[in-house]
Motif scaffolding. Structure first.
Motif, PDB file in Angstrom:
ATOM      1  N   ASP A  58      39.168  37.920  50.399  1.00  0.00           N
ATOM      2  CA  ASP A  58      38.629  37.356  49.160  1.00  0.00           C
ATOM      3  C   ASP A  58      37.994  35.994  49.407  1.00  0.00           C
ATOM      4  O   ASP A  58      37.084  35.590  48.684  1.00  0.00           O
ATOM      5  CB  ASP A  58      39.729  37.225  48.102  1.00  0.00           C
ATOM      6  N   VAL A  59      38.515  35.270  50.388  1.00  0.00           N
ATOM      7  CA  VAL A  59      37.924  34.004  50.828  1.00  0.00           C
ATOM      8  C   VAL A  59      37.838  34.020  52.344  1.00  0.00           C
ATOM      9  O   VAL A  59      38.563  34.766  53.013  1.00  0.00           O
ATOM     10  CB  VAL A  59      38.748  32.781  50.354  1.00  0.00           C
ATOM     11  N   ASP A  60      36.951  33.217  52.892  1.00  0.00           N
ATOM     12  CA  ASP A  60      36.821  33.121  54.347  1.00  0.00           C
ATOM     13  C   ASP A  60      37.853  32.165  54.928  1.00  0.00           C
ATOM     14  O   ASP A  60      38.387  32.400  56.020  1.00  0.00           O
ATOM     15  CB  ASP A  60      35.418  32.636  54.716  1.00  0.00           C
ATOM     16  N   LEU A  61      38.121  31.091  54.204  1.00  0.00           N
ATOM     17  CA  LEU A  61      39.037  30.038  54.646  1.00  0.00           C
ATOM     18  C   LEU A  61      39.902  29.632  53.463  1.00  0.00           C
ATOM     19  O   LEU A  61      39.550  29.891  52.310  1.00  0.00           O
ATOM     20  CB  LEU A  61      38.282  28.799  55.132  1.00  0.00           C
ATOM     21  N   ASP A  77      47.403  35.402  51.127  1.00  0.00           N
ATOM     22  CA  ASP A  77      46.974  36.754  50.755  1.00  0.00           C
ATOM     23  C   ASP A  77      45.473  36.826  50.533  1.00  0.00           C
ATOM     24  O   ASP A  77      44.830  37.831  50.870  1.00  0.00           O
ATOM     25  CB  ASP A  77      47.700  37.196  49.487  1.00  0.00           C
ATOM     26  N   SER A  78      44.876  35.775  49.973  1.00  0.00           N
ATOM     27  CA  SER A  78      43.431  35.785  49.709  1.00  0.00           C
ATOM     28  C   SER A  78      42.629  35.768  51.002  1.00  0.00           C
ATOM     29  O   SER A  78      41.584  36.419  51.102  1.00  0.00           O
ATOM     30  CB  SER A  78      43.054  34.581  48.837  1.00  0.00           C
ATOM     31  N   VAL A  79      43.109  35.023  51.999  1.00  0.00           N
ATOM     32  CA  VAL A  79      42.438  35.026  53.307  1.00  0.00           C
ATOM     33  C   VAL A  79      42.611  36.382  53.972  1.00  0.00           C
ATOM     34  O   VAL A  79      41.665  36.956  54.519  1.00  0.00           O
ATOM     35  CB  VAL A  79      42.986  33.902  54.211  1.00  0.00           C
ATOM     36  N   SER A  80      43.825  36.917  53.934  1.00  0.00           N
ATOM     37  CA  SER A  80      44.108  38.202  54.572  1.00  0.00           C
ATOM     38  C   SER A  80      43.285  39.328  53.958  1.00  0.00           C
ATOM     39  O   SER A  80      42.778  40.205  54.666  1.00  0.00           O
ATOM     40  CB  SER A  80      45.601  38.520  54.445  1.00  0.00           C
ATOM     41  N   ARG A  89      31.230  28.179  48.341  1.00  0.00           N
ATOM     42  CA  ARG A  89      31.825  28.471  47.044  1.00  0.00           C
ATOM     43  C   ARG A  89      33.321  28.170  47.089  1.00  0.00           C
ATOM     44  O   ARG A  89      34.000  28.520  48.051  1.00  0.00           O
ATOM     45  CB  ARG A  89      31.626  29.937  46.669  1.00  0.00           C
ATOM     46  N   ILE A  90      33.815  27.532  46.030  1.00  0.00           N
ATOM     47  CA  ILE A  90      35.237  27.192  45.933  1.00  0.00           C
ATOM     48  C   ILE A  90      35.943  28.178  45.020  1.00  0.00           C
ATOM     49  O   ILE A  90      35.443  28.496  43.947  1.00  0.00           O
ATOM     50  CB  ILE A  90      35.426  25.770  45.382  1.00  0.00           C
ATOM     51  N   ARG A  91      37.118  28.627  45.458  1.00  0.00           N
ATOM     52  CA  ARG A  91      38.002  29.398  44.585  1.00  0.00           C
ATOM     53  C   ARG A  91      39.306  28.635  44.458  1.00  0.00           C
ATOM     54  O   ARG A  91      39.995  28.416  45.456  1.00  0.00           O
ATOM     55  CB  ARG A  91      38.274  30.794  45.160  1.00  0.00           C
ATOM     56  N   ASP A  92      39.634  28.175  43.252  1.00  0.00           N
ATOM     57  CA  ASP A  92      40.901  27.491  43.064  1.00  0.00           C
ATOM     58  C   ASP A  92      41.991  28.542  42.905  1.00  0.00           C
ATOM     59  O   ASP A  92      41.911  29.431  42.065  1.00  0.00           O
ATOM     60  CB  ASP A  92      40.859  26.523  41.879  1.00  0.00           C
TER      61      ASP A  92
END
Length: 311
Positions: free
Chosen positions: A145-148, A139-142, A128-131
């Motif tokens: 919210d996303v894996d990579l 912050d999203s990785v930390s 799944r892609i999150r733009d």
């Protein structure tokens, strides 16, 4: 009756004897002795409280209770085999959900192409892609919210690893009839007399940082800041402004007929990085896709898809 009193070995022995009508044949299939199979069935019957087989010296046959119970046992074993298969898929990085964050250009061009080739070989992996804005990647990785995440270089801190994938020069994009399009070289000083638009806070800050040591009257300041690079490129296409961005946005800009000019004195290079968490373990599927994506993006950056800046 506690489920812990059942063992998978007992279920397997029961189903196999019911199939083969033979304790000896079951022992050979399971790699046990006939006595061991007989003991498994006896212990199972003791737990159940009813007989599973009528046994004579010449034949083994299911009892009525055994026939009624067999369907449930086969269902359990089928689910166990499915679970074993799923575990093997996960172990071999062949199944799972992977969430990847990236800024709009990479999220809409490079990532879908990488996912298509990867999932063709790993159909049980869902990516799944999150733009995301560039300043939200770390912050999203930390936060999980996303894996990579993939994007321009940012300060990652101690909880996030940053793997540089490729360099992308900071370049100017303008329409073919823009005055700067006809210069053999574009210097930072040449930009002071032209309207520039920046895309997002990241681009605005990058432009300011690149000229932070320049005298105040020579610093480059964009006249406008838009949220998306597509808007900045659209404005450049219509000759309303030129825009500065990493060269990899050429995958979008080239389709609009924009001219790419490398900006020199000094030349600024932006690194594109892969970000992964250090404070939690990635799933095998995420680990596998991260390895693939790093290699894929390095190759992608070497193709003409990102276009080569004009001199």
């Amino acid at each position: 009756m506690p489920l812990s009193r059942f063992t998978l070995r007992q279920l397997e022995a029961f189903a196999t004897v019911a199939e083969l009508h033979s304790f000896k044949g079951t022992a050979e299939r399971m790699g046990l002795t006939t006595q061991a199979v007989s003991q498994l069935i006896a212990d199972f019957e003791a737990v159940l409280g009813f007989r599973l087989f009528d046994r004579t010296t010449r034949r083994v046959a299911l009892t009525g209770a055994g026939r009624d119970f067999l369907g449930s046992v086969r269902t359990v074993l089928r689910h166990v085999h499915d679970a074993e298969s799923a575990a093997e898929d996960v172990r071999q990085r062949a199944a799972g959900l992977v969430r990847v964050g990236a800024p709009m250009v990479l999220a809409s061009t490079a990532l879908p192409a990488a996912i298509r080739t990867y999932t063709a070989e790993h159909p049980k992996v869902v990516v799944r892609i999150r733009d995301l804005p560039v300043d939200s990647l770390i912050d999203s990785v930390s936060a999980g919210d996303v894996d990579l995440a993939v994007g321009p270089d940012r300060t990652s801190g101690q909880e996030i690893s940053s793997q540089a994938l490729f360099d992308s020069p900071w370049v100017l994009w303008c329409s073919p009839d823009h005055p700067l399009a006809h210069l053999k070289q574009v210097r930072w000083a040449d930009l002071r007399h032209h309207t520039l638009v920046a895309a997002g806070r990241d681009h605005e800050l990058s432009v300011a940082q690149m000229r932070v040591n320049a005298p105040e009257d020579t610093r480059i300041t964009p006249v406008d800041v838009v949220d998306n690079i597509s808007t900045a490129l659209g404005m450049a296409t219509q000759g309303l402004a030129a825009t500065l961005a990493p060269a990899y946005v050429g995958v979008m800009a080239a389709r609009l007929g924009l001219v790419m000019k490398r900006v020199v004195e000094p030349e600024t290079v932006r690194k594109v990085c892969l970000y992964q968490p250090l404070n939690r373990t990635l799933s095998p599927a995420a680990e596998g896709f991260a390895e693939y994506l790093a290699h894929w993006l390095q190759q992608w950056s070497e193709t003409d898809v990102t276009a080569k800046p004009a001199a």
